[in-house]
Design a protein around this motif. Structure first.
Motif, PDB file in Angstrom:
ATOM      1  N   VAL A 172       0.869  -1.176   0.000  1.00  0.00           N
ATOM      2  CA  VAL A 172       0.000   0.000   0.000  1.00  0.00           C
ATOM      3  C   VAL A 172       0.908   1.228   0.000  1.00  0.00           C
ATOM      4  N   LEU A 173       0.974   1.905  -1.140  1.00  0.00           N
ATOM      5  CA  LEU A 173       1.863   3.065  -1.270  1.00  0.00           C
ATOM      6  C   LEU A 173       1.046   4.339  -1.187  1.00  0.00           C
ATOM      7  N   GLY A 174       1.330   5.120  -0.152  1.00  0.00           N
ATOM      8  CA  GLY A 174       0.624   6.377   0.053  1.00  0.00           C
ATOM      9  C   GLY A 174       0.922   7.366  -1.058  1.00  0.00           C
ATOM     10  N   LEU A 175      -0.123   8.052  -1.520  1.00  0.00           N
ATOM     11  CA  LEU A 175       0.071   9.050  -2.568  1.00  0.00           C
ATOM     12  C   LEU A 175       0.943  10.195  -2.072  1.00  0.00           C
ATOM     13  N   ASP A 176       0.940  10.457  -0.756  1.00  0.00           N
ATOM     14  CA  ASP A 176       1.825  11.485  -0.192  1.00  0.00           C
ATOM     15  C   ASP A 176       3.290  11.090  -0.362  1.00  0.00           C
ATOM     16  N   LEU A 208       4.255  11.392  -4.128  1.00  0.00           N
ATOM     17  CA  LEU A 208       4.365  12.783  -4.570  1.00  0.00           C
ATOM     18  C   LEU A 208       5.800  13.284  -4.478  1.00  0.00           C
ATOM     19  N   ASP A 209       6.531  12.824  -3.472  1.00  0.00           N
ATOM     20  CA  ASP A 209       7.911  13.278  -3.245  1.00  0.00           C
ATOM     21  C   ASP A 209       8.941  12.521  -4.079  1.00  0.00           C
ATOM     22  N   GLN A 210       8.504  11.546  -4.890  1.00  0.00           N
ATOM     23  CA  GLN A 210       9.435  10.685  -5.618  1.00  0.00           C
ATOM     24  C   GLN A 210       9.409  10.969  -7.121  1.00  0.00           C
ATOM     25  N   THR A 211      10.548  10.788  -7.749  1.00  0.00           N
ATOM     26  CA  THR A 211      10.609  10.701  -9.209  1.00  0.00           C
ATOM     27  C   THR A 211      10.630   9.209  -9.529  1.00  0.00           C
ATOM     28  N   PRO A 212      10.351   8.811 -10.762  1.00  0.00           N
ATOM     29  CA  PRO A 212      10.447   7.377 -11.082  1.00  0.00           C
ATOM     30  C   PRO A 212      11.831   6.799 -10.767  1.00  0.00           C
ATOM     31  N   GLY A 218       3.648 -11.677   4.635  1.00  0.00           N
ATOM     32  CA  GLY A 218       2.618 -12.601   4.165  1.00  0.00           C
ATOM     33  C   GLY A 218       1.438 -11.821   3.609  1.00  0.00           C
ATOM     34  N   ALA A 219       0.237 -12.138   4.087  1.00  0.00           N
ATOM     35  CA  ALA A 219      -0.974 -11.480   3.588  1.00  0.00           C
ATOM     36  C   ALA A 219      -1.249 -10.143   4.269  1.00  0.00           C
ATOM     37  N   SER A 220      -0.473  -9.790   5.294  1.00  0.00           N
ATOM     38  CA  SER A 220      -0.656  -8.488   5.943  1.00  0.00           C
ATOM     39  C   SER A 220      -0.113  -7.389   5.037  1.00  0.00           C
ATOM     40  N   PRO A 221      -0.878  -6.311   4.873  1.00  0.00           N
ATOM     41  CA  PRO A 221      -0.409  -5.236   3.991  1.00  0.00           C
ATOM     42  C   PRO A 221       0.852  -4.553   4.517  1.00  0.00           C
ATOM     43  N   VAL A 222       1.754  -4.242   3.606  1.00  0.00           N
ATOM     44  CA  VAL A 222       2.934  -3.438   3.913  1.00  0.00           C
ATOM     45  C   VAL A 222       2.630  -2.037   3.394  1.00  0.00           C
ATOM     46  N   THR A 223       2.594  -1.080   4.304  1.00  0.00           N
ATOM     47  CA  THR A 223       2.273   0.301   3.943  1.00  0.00           C
ATOM     48  C   THR A 223       3.549   1.113   3.824  1.00  0.00           C
ATOM     49  N   VAL A 224       3.643   1.879   2.741  1.00  0.00           N
ATOM     50  CA  VAL A 224       4.784   2.751   2.505  1.00  0.00           C
ATOM     51  C   VAL A 224       4.261   4.181   2.516  1.00  0.00           C
ATOM     52  N   SER A 225       4.796   4.990   3.429  1.00  0.00           N
ATOM     53  CA  SER A 225       4.374   6.387   3.526  1.00  0.00           C
ATOM     54  C   SER A 225       5.606   7.269   3.719  1.00  0.00           C
ATOM     55  N   LYS A 226       5.377   8.544   3.892  1.00  0.00           N
ATOM     56  CA  LYS A 226       6.494   9.468   4.122  1.00  0.00           C
ATOM     57  C   LYS A 226       7.309   9.087   5.349  1.00  0.00           C
TER      58      LYS A 226
END
Length: 101
Positions: free
Chosen positions: A50-54, A57-61, A81-89
């Motif tokens: 789960v990649l936060g749009l915030d 926003l701070d990243q280039t490809p 496993g099946a637990s979501p990995v969240t990526v945020s600022k």
């Protein structure tokens, strides 16, 4: 910069980490995030990123590719496993559930 190019970078990274698996993604409106789901060969969901749009926003490809590799998102997904990995600022976290609409 469009998020489309960034989503392409994430999909490519996940395909490299999970070569025989199916990668899909969708927007999760409740948390303003893009969810990337890794399904096994028989279609069963195995991992969620789960990649936060915030965060995006701070990243280039180019920088996004480096971040995914340096943080080892693929390994974190395998560990979670099946637990979501969240990526945020603020970094990575493993918790919660993915709300599918």
């Amino acid at each position: 910069m469009s998020n489309r190019a960034k989503f392409d970078v994430i999909r490519l990274y996940l395909r490299q980490q999970f070569p025989k698996y199916h990668i899909t993604d969708f927007q999760e409106g409740t948390s303003r995030a893009q969810v990337f789901r890794v399904d096994g060969p028989h279609g069963h969901p195995l991992h969620y990123a789960v990649l936060g749009l915030d965060f995006l926003l701070d990243q280039t490809p180019e920088s996004l590719q480096q971040v995914l590799v340096s943080f080892g998102l693929g390994d974190k997904l395998k560990e979670a496993g099946a637990s979501p990995v969240t990526v945020s600022k603020t970094g990575f976290s493993v918790e919660g559930r993915v709300a599918v609409t």
